[in-house]
Write an enzyme that holds these catalytic residues in place. Sequence first.
Site, PDB file in Angstrom:
ATOM      1  N   HIS A   1       2.109  -2.183 -10.031  1.00 51.97           N
ATOM      2  CA  HIS A   1       3.460  -2.253  -9.542  1.00 51.97           C
ATOM      3  C   HIS A   1       4.550  -3.257 -10.294  1.00 51.97           C
ATOM      4  O   HIS A   1       5.891  -3.091 -10.213  1.00 51.97           O
ATOM      5  CB  HIS A   1       3.894  -2.025  -8.312  1.00 51.97           C
ATOM      6  CG  HIS A   1       5.486  -1.351  -8.288  1.00 51.97           C
ATOM      7  ND1 HIS A   1       5.876  -1.382  -9.143  1.00 51.97           N
ATOM      8  CD2 HIS A   1       5.880  -1.046  -6.651  1.00 51.97           C
ATOM      9  CE1 HIS A   1       7.263   0.056  -8.033  1.00 51.97           C
ATOM     10  NE2 HIS A   1       6.536  -0.217  -7.669  1.00 51.97           N
TER      11      HIS A   1
ATOM     12  N   THR B   1     -12.133   7.777 -13.380  1.00 48.26           N
ATOM     13  CA  THR B   1     -13.552   8.170 -12.904  1.00 48.26           C
ATOM     14  C   THR B   1     -13.657   8.854 -11.574  1.00 48.26           C
ATOM     15  O   THR B   1     -12.415   9.166 -11.417  1.00 48.26           O
ATOM     16  CB  THR B   1     -13.358   6.602 -11.582  1.00 48.26           C
ATOM     17  OG1 THR B   1     -14.437   6.995 -11.067  1.00 48.26           O
ATOM     18  CG2 THR B   1     -11.963   6.406 -11.002  1.00 48.26           C
TER      19      THR B   1
END
Length: 412
Positions: free
Chosen positions: A375, A323
């Site tokens: 994560h 992006t």
Amino acid sequence: MILEMKVPSPGESIKEVEIATWLVKDGDYVEKDQAIAEVDSDKATLELPAEMSGIITLKAEEGDTVAVGAVVCLIDTDAAKPAGDAPAAPAAEAPKAEAPKAEVKAEAPKAAPAPAATSYAAGTPSPAARKILDEKNIAPATVSGTGKGGRITKDDAVNAVPSMGTPTGGSRGTERTKLSMLRRKVAERLVSAKNETAMLTTFNEVNMTPINQIRNEYKDAFKAKHGGLGLGFMSFFTKAVTRALQLYPDVNSMMDGDYKIAYDFADISIAVSGPKGLMVPVVRNAELLTFRGIEAEIKRLALRARDGQITVDDMTGGTFTITNGGVFGSMLSTPIINPPQSGILGMHNIIERPIAVNGKVEIHPMMYVALSYDHRIIDGRESVGFLVAVKEALENPVELLMNGDAKRALEL
């Protein structure tokens, strides 16, 4: 013959759509393949073409949510195309349409004397209304109830707006509009990504001087050779990302319950801003494309998004997202993961800043880059290593992205 027009399936996972706009009126004569409506799905806005020519009768209103396969209009294929601008039949029926309005007006005074102010229910919200008012932090005393005896209904609570304070002059108009299905789905996915992933963001900075030098030297020849195609930054970033994904494959994987799905290809989702909002079309097998191929595909997808011609298939899949908030002037941000993907790279604007080069202070065009990652599946070593690999490739593009020959890589 009366033809029932049903909502076609925009994609395998889409079960319902929303009528965004009718492009014709009830009773209009439509031609075969003429666009008669725009429908919103949770992935794209699509045009609905007429299957046959004839007089159309609408069976759904704008804003209605209808299931895939449901009838939204009828087409009388035996009806002749009207010679004049306005058919006589609708004009003759106009007085009939006004009759119910007169009845409504006549009945309106009956509801007026309702003793809302003196009723024990006046100003008392229903349980559903109270829940909504509590969520909006609006006191029931500030809402006028339209229910029996002045009771506050759920609709009253939904339409209630918080006080904006005592006006001191000037325009204070408000407008309440329903979000499109696409916008609501984007909002739902963004909240889901924040709530259901262990999202972290790591940052780095890139010296854009080497890429600027290549673009300044070859962009004119590139444009002339490849039919007006521009040599932008996105091809460099896409190539750098595909290289880094091969070095750190965990970033190119997804969670699936107790399992990890790893991909040996790189389908890169490119976030673009369209007239209907944020869209994320996919560049398939970007690792196999040349600079020219990437630029051509991004241009094709961006034009389709801008013109409202993007399809569900164009936005399905993707293993990693890029992006570019820099086109709007963003200096630094923390992009949100595009589920079910595990990583997203955020580009930002380029600013000339002083940096230390070989013990000397020099001014270079610099860009901050950000990698948001899940994560649960990507550890710090992989995430930081991935972003460093992107940085290294962008700062040494000829050697790491072009095999030492810029002209050959650019197909000049």
